[in-house]
Design an enzyme around this catalytic site. Structure first.
Site, PDB file in Angstrom:
ATOM      1  N   HIS A   6      -2.717   6.359   4.942  1.00 14.44           N
ATOM      2  CA  HIS A   6      -1.263   6.445   5.079  1.00 14.44           C
ATOM      3  C   HIS A   6      -0.778   7.808   4.591  1.00 14.44           C
ATOM      4  O   HIS A   6      -1.313   8.368   3.622  1.00 14.44           O
ATOM      5  CB  HIS A   6      -0.561   5.368   4.244  1.00 14.44           C
ATOM      6  CG  HIS A   6      -0.683   3.987   4.791  1.00 14.44           C
ATOM      7  ND1 HIS A   6      -1.265   3.694   5.996  1.00 14.44           N
ATOM      8  CD2 HIS A   6      -0.271   2.787   4.277  1.00 14.44           C
ATOM      9  CE1 HIS A   6      -1.208   2.382   6.206  1.00 14.44           C
ATOM     10  NE2 HIS A   6      -0.610   1.815   5.176  1.00 14.44           N
ATOM     11  N   CYS A  34       0.815  -1.216   0.000  1.00 15.23           N
ATOM     12  CA  CYS A  34       0.000   0.000   0.000  1.00 15.23           C
ATOM     13  C   CYS A  34       0.848   1.267   0.000  1.00 15.23           C
ATOM     14  O   CYS A  34       0.531   2.245  -0.692  1.00 15.23           O
ATOM     15  CB  CYS A  34      -0.958   0.001   1.187  1.00 15.23           C
ATOM     16  SG  CYS A  34      -0.187  -0.376   2.769  1.00 15.23           S
TER      17      CYS A  34
END
Length: 244
Positions: free
Chosen positions: A149, A35
């Protein structure tokens, strides 16, 4: 190329290397990248294409959802207890308390001192960009955020690019939203902008005052959507449309 990635399995970020999907026939497998790698390369590919990138320095600030449901529950439980005046909290998922804390450790440590999470960003970037010469220096950090994130990225480009030029390029890029006003709140954050959205958000675009060909970016993205599920769906859509 490092042994950290399988050479003949396509590793795909559709905005970056959709052409690699064609290689699925070798093993009938297509891999989804890490990711943190996905959002970084979505943001960097337009710049890479325009002026080349010699080196990437990146510090990630990764949400606990990347570790699964247990990590989310642990953060919520620890936070609730601490705010209630209870100083004793359970620490199970991570090596240290995550609530009101940051942990510079994701995945297992390697012999070179980097963690596997960090080395994945090196290996995957080189494979996806098809460039074994690009240098990547990552530090992966877990933060007490549930979804989204964040990454502080510093790049050294092959040719000089100004912040204005980079902003124009990124504003036209597929899968990228630029949020970059030089004022209070004029930037994207993981919880407010990125969570529950598909795009990768880029902010704080500025030239590196310590390096002639350096550029700084702040990049946030929903790690569950673009960092996992959405990327997979995009791959499947291209596979069905162009190869099946």
């Amino acid at each position: 190329m490092s042994q950290g990635v399988v050479q003949n399995i396509p590793l795909v970020v559709p905005e970056v290397n959709a052409h690699a999907i064609a290689g699925y026939t070798k093993h009938n497998i297509i891999a989804n990248p890490n990711c943190s790698t996905i959002q970084m390369l979505v943001a960097l590919k337009p710049i890479y294409d325009a002026v080349g990138i010699k080196r990437i320095n990146v510090a990630t600030y990764q949400a606990v959802s990347g570790s699964g449901k247990g990590a989310i529950s642990e953060l919520i439980d620890q936070t609730t207890k601490l705010l209630s005046g209870n100083t004793e909290v359970d620490v199970e998922v991570y090596p240290k308390q995550i609530a009101f804390n940051v942990i510079p450790h994701i995945d297992v440590f390697q012999e070179n001192g980097y963690t596997k999470e960090e080395m994945k960003m090196v290996w995957e970037t080189q494979k996806i960009f098809e460039d074994d010469n690009i240098l990547v220096n990552p530090t992966a950090v877990r933060v007490p955020v549930i979804y989204g994130h964040s990454e502080a990225i510093n790049i050294e480009t092959q040719k000089k690019i100004t912040a204005t030029e980079a902003t124009k390029i990124l504003s036209k890029a597929n899968g990228v939203t630029v949020v970059d006003k030089r004022e209070n709140g004029g930037y994207a954050t993981p919880f407010i902008e990125a969570a529950n959205h598909d795009d990768t958000f880029v902010s704080r675009i500025r030239e590196d005052i310590s390096c002639e060909k350096g550029l700084n970016l702040w990049v946030v993205s929903d790690n569950i959507r673009k960092g996992a599920a959405l990327n997979t769906i995009q791959i499947a859509e291209i596979l069905i449309k162009e190869y099946l």
